[in-house]
Design an enzyme around this catalytic site. Structure first.
Site, PDB file in Angstrom:
ATOM      1  N   LYS A 106      -0.508  -1.328 -51.999  1.00  0.00           N
ATOM      2  CA  LYS A 106      -0.900  -1.951 -50.726  1.00  0.00           C
ATOM      3  C   LYS A 106      -0.768  -3.452 -50.892  1.00  0.00           C
ATOM      4  CE  LYS A 106      -2.626  -0.379 -46.763  1.00  0.00           C
ATOM      5  NZ  LYS A 106      -2.359   0.932 -46.179  1.00  0.00           N
TER       6      LYS A 106
HETATM    7  P1  NAD Z   1      -3.087  -1.940 -35.439  1.00  0.00           P
HETATM    8  O1  NAD Z   1      -3.233  -3.332 -35.855  1.00  0.00           O
HETATM    9  O2  NAD Z   1      -1.862  -1.504 -34.738  1.00  0.00           O
HETATM   10  O3  NAD Z   1      -4.314  -1.518 -34.510  1.00  0.00           O
HETATM   11  C1  NAD Z   1      -5.646  -1.732 -34.881  1.00  0.00           C
HETATM   12  C2  NAD Z   1      -6.505  -1.472 -33.668  1.00  0.00           C
HETATM   13  O4  NAD Z   1      -7.868  -1.600 -34.037  1.00  0.00           O
HETATM   14  C3  NAD Z   1      -6.263  -2.480 -32.537  1.00  0.00           C
HETATM   15  O5  NAD Z   1      -6.353  -1.791 -31.311  1.00  0.00           O
HETATM   16  C4  NAD Z   1      -7.434  -3.462 -32.691  1.00  0.00           C
HETATM   17  O6  NAD Z   1      -7.770  -4.083 -31.474  1.00  0.00           O
HETATM   18  C5  NAD Z   1      -8.530  -2.524 -33.159  1.00  0.00           C
HETATM   19  N1  NAD Z   1      -9.580  -3.182 -33.932  1.00  0.00           N
HETATM   20  C6  NAD Z   1      -9.457  -4.112 -34.909  1.00  0.00           C
HETATM   21  N2  NAD Z   1     -10.660  -4.476 -35.359  1.00  0.00           N
HETATM   22  C7  NAD Z   1     -11.567  -3.717 -34.683  1.00  0.00           C
HETATM   23  C8  NAD Z   1     -12.973  -3.589 -34.723  1.00  0.00           C
HETATM   24  N3  NAD Z   1     -13.707  -4.347 -35.536  1.00  0.00           N
HETATM   25  N4  NAD Z   1     -13.549  -2.706 -33.891  1.00  0.00           N
HETATM   26  C9  NAD Z   1     -12.811  -1.945 -33.064  1.00  0.00           C
HETATM   27  N5  NAD Z   1     -11.478  -2.005 -32.985  1.00  0.00           N
HETATM   28  C10 NAD Z   1     -10.872  -2.883 -33.778  1.00  0.00           C
HETATM   29  O7  NAD Z   1      -3.357  -1.065 -36.770  1.00  0.00           O
HETATM   30  P2  NAD Z   1      -2.902   0.407 -37.046  1.00  0.00           P
HETATM   31  O8  NAD Z   1      -1.588   0.388 -37.738  1.00  0.00           O
HETATM   32  O9  NAD Z   1      -3.078   1.249 -35.821  1.00  0.00           O
HETATM   33  O10 NAD Z   1      -3.965   0.833 -38.151  1.00  0.00           O
HETATM   34  C11 NAD Z   1      -5.268   1.280 -37.783  1.00  0.00           C
HETATM   35  C12 NAD Z   1      -5.902   1.931 -39.004  1.00  0.00           C
HETATM   36  O11 NAD Z   1      -5.102   3.032 -39.430  1.00  0.00           O
HETATM   37  C13 NAD Z   1      -6.056   1.024 -40.224  1.00  0.00           C
HETATM   38  O12 NAD Z   1      -7.236   1.413 -40.907  1.00  0.00           O
HETATM   39  C14 NAD Z   1      -4.836   1.372 -41.063  1.00  0.00           C
HETATM   40  O13 NAD Z   1      -5.041   1.093 -42.435  1.00  0.00           O
HETATM   41  C15 NAD Z   1      -4.765   2.865 -40.805  1.00  0.00           C
HETATM   42  N6  NAD Z   1      -3.444   3.442 -41.054  1.00  0.00           N
HETATM   43  C16 NAD Z   1      -2.329   2.976 -40.406  1.00  0.00           C
HETATM   44  C17 NAD Z   1      -1.101   3.582 -40.641  1.00  0.00           C
HETATM   45  C18 NAD Z   1       0.139   3.168 -39.890  1.00  0.00           C
HETATM   46  O14 NAD Z   1       1.161   3.844 -40.040  1.00  0.00           O
HETATM   47  N7  NAD Z   1       0.110   2.128 -39.069  1.00  0.00           N
HETATM   48  C19 NAD Z   1      -1.010   4.640 -41.553  1.00  0.00           C
HETATM   49  C20 NAD Z   1      -2.171   5.102 -42.179  1.00  0.00           C
HETATM   50  C21 NAD Z   1      -3.375   4.496 -41.913  1.00  0.00           C
END
Ligand code: NAD
Length: 430
Positions: A106
């Site tokens: 990561k």
């Molecule tokens: P992103 O940046 O596209 O979206 C994050 C979302 O969370 C946004 O809508 C943001 O407004 C919201 N957010 C941020 N802080 C917040 C808070 N304190 N309270 C409520 N909402 C909040 O990110 P993503 O890629 O969708 O990732 C989201 C989660 O999923 C993360 O934990 C990431 O590690 C995990 N994840 C992502 C992927 C991927 O392929 N993108 C894969 C596995 C896991």
């Protein structure tokens, strides 16, 4: 009650799971709990107004016994090497569980993307990748998108690495690229789709509130980003009712159901979900304890903790985000009869299709989207079957042990067995 840091939570969970591993060499515990390598870089970037700012970036390789490191790049103001390390460890378990030949890694840069222009983000990305040098590569460590990074960021990663290594096929150095730069069809929505495949399959096996399908189930989703948006869409397509959605500024509620497409358009136009017509504004905290069947935290870590876990009313919590439920909350939810589909299972769809992208890049091939989705569904369903089976046997072997009853315990045990077995099979060097 204080919430342990995600890093501490990860250590606790590995320690807990190690109790159920047979033939486990205790001396491997520190090796499996700590990063193999952690890199911190600090670099200057020229800002649009002519000023210069320094940024800290991190890349952690947790384990590479099953293959090259694999894991996202996150841009977030509070990012620390500790947080990146715990996320890298999750990637090791996730890759082992979904059976892709990668280790865990990561990285990211401590920065606030909302305060940066596109040009500044491009310069930060290029300089960060240049600083990492050959610590990333198609067969060493392969980044992907994560919070506040996207396909555009990955195109800059690829281009920078390609400029540093001319004359060879560098596409497999990074996944989650735009499709015309070697990205896989189906990657954009893979994590969200994977969350829904896992949830649907689990409900088919075990049911939720007496239902064996998603049709008519009420779902609250925290977050509306790369993961939550496609998950909401796929859930709505299956007849689930999305009662609440949120972003970092707050949440919106509509008990009769929110149309994810409308929410996407409203967010695009207004920069936030709050104020969406037909919905009521609530807080992110209120969303977590809404009356619903399924709660999907899809934003950030430690959202369900010891203080609010007793108030969660969903019957199934699906960890689309990484580490959204703390270890203390895990046990409280279990006491209340609430099942948690753990992150290393539920959100493994992203790394699964990242693996498909890497394979396509090495072969210079482009698979049809249907093929990608079919392969993703099969892998998610197989992993759910394996975790549920293992959970049944752990429960039978340890009837009085509440930790053994968690799906998370079963998922971690499976993953740790695969990694520790590979360490010993390969033979510890020298
Ligand atoms: P992103 O940046 O596209 O979206 C994050 C979302 O969370 C946004 O809508 C943001 O407004 C919201 N957010 C941020 N802080 C917040 C808070 N304190 N309270 C409520 N909402 C909040 O990110 P993503 O890629 O969708 O990732 C989201 C989660 O999923 C993360 O934990 C990431 O590690 C995990 N994840 C992502 C992927 C991927 O392929 N993108 C894969 C596995 C896991």
């Amino acid at each position: 009650m204080t919430t342990p840091s995600p890093h501490k939570q990860g250590l606790l969970r590995v320690l807990d799971a190690s109790r159920y591993l047979t033939d486990f060499k205790k001396g491997l515990l520190a090796h499996l709990s700590n990063p193999r390598r952690a890199i911190t870089v600090c670099f200057p970037v020229e800002m649009d107004d002519g000023s210069v700012r320094s940024f800290f970036g991190y890349r952690v390789l947790h384990n590479n016994v099953l293959g090259p490191g694999k894991g996202g790049i996150r841009y977030h103001p509070g990012l620390s090497v500790e947080e990146v390390s715990s996320l890298a460890a999750l990637m090791t378990w996730k890759c082992a569980l979904i059976e892709v030949p990668f280790g865990g890694a990561k990285g990211g840069v401590a920065c606030d993307t909302k305060q940066l222009s596109e040009g500044e983000l491009r310069r930060i990305t290029r300089r960060f990748i240049a600083e990492l040098g050959d610590n990333i590569g198609p067969h060493t460590d392969i980044p992907a998108p994560d919070m506040y990074t996207n396909a555009q960021t990955m195109a800059w990663v690829y281009d920078t690495y390609d400029a540093m290594h001319p004359g060879r096929n560098n596409r497999p150095v990074v996944t989650g690229k735009p499709v015309d730069q070697g990205g896989s069809l189906g990657r954009q929505d893979a994590t969200g789709n994977g969350v829904v495949f896992a949830t649907e399959h689990y409900i088919g096996l075990r049911g939720v509130n007496g239902h064996r399908s998603l049709q008519g189930l009420k779902v609250a989703i925290q977050g509306f980003g790369n993961v939550a948006r496609p998950a909401a869409r796929a859930l709505a397509e299956r007849g689930a009712i999305i009662v609440a959605l949120s972003d970092s500024q707050g949440a919106v509620l509509r008990p009769e159901g929110i149309d994810p497409q409308r929410a996407t358009e409203f967010k695009l136009q207004n920069g936030q979900l709050g104020g969406m017509p037909g919905t009521t504004n609530i807080t992110n905290e209120e969303l977590l304890t809404l009356d619903c069947d399924i709660l999907i935290p899809a934003a950030t870590a430690s959202q369900v903790h010891a203080s609010n876990a007793p108030d969660v009313r969903a019957r199934l919590v699906v960890e689309a985000a990484n580490d959204p439920v703390t270890p203390q909350a895990d046990l409280i939810l279990q006491q209340h009869g609430i099942t948690v589909l753990p992150d290393i299972l539920a959100n493994a769809g992203g790394v699964c299709v990242s693996y498909f992208e890497w394979v396509q890049n090495i072969q210079n091939e482009q698979w049809e989207e249907e093929e990608v989705i079919r392969k993703l569904r099969n892998r998610m369903q197989r992993a759910v079957d394996q975790v549920v089976d293992r959970s049944d046997s752990l429960r039978a072997e340890h009837p009085d042990d509440s930790y053994a009853g968690l799906l998370r315990a079963a998922a971690l045990v499976l993953a740790m067995e695969r990694v520790s077995c590979a360490v010993l099979e390969r033979g510890i060097w020298p």
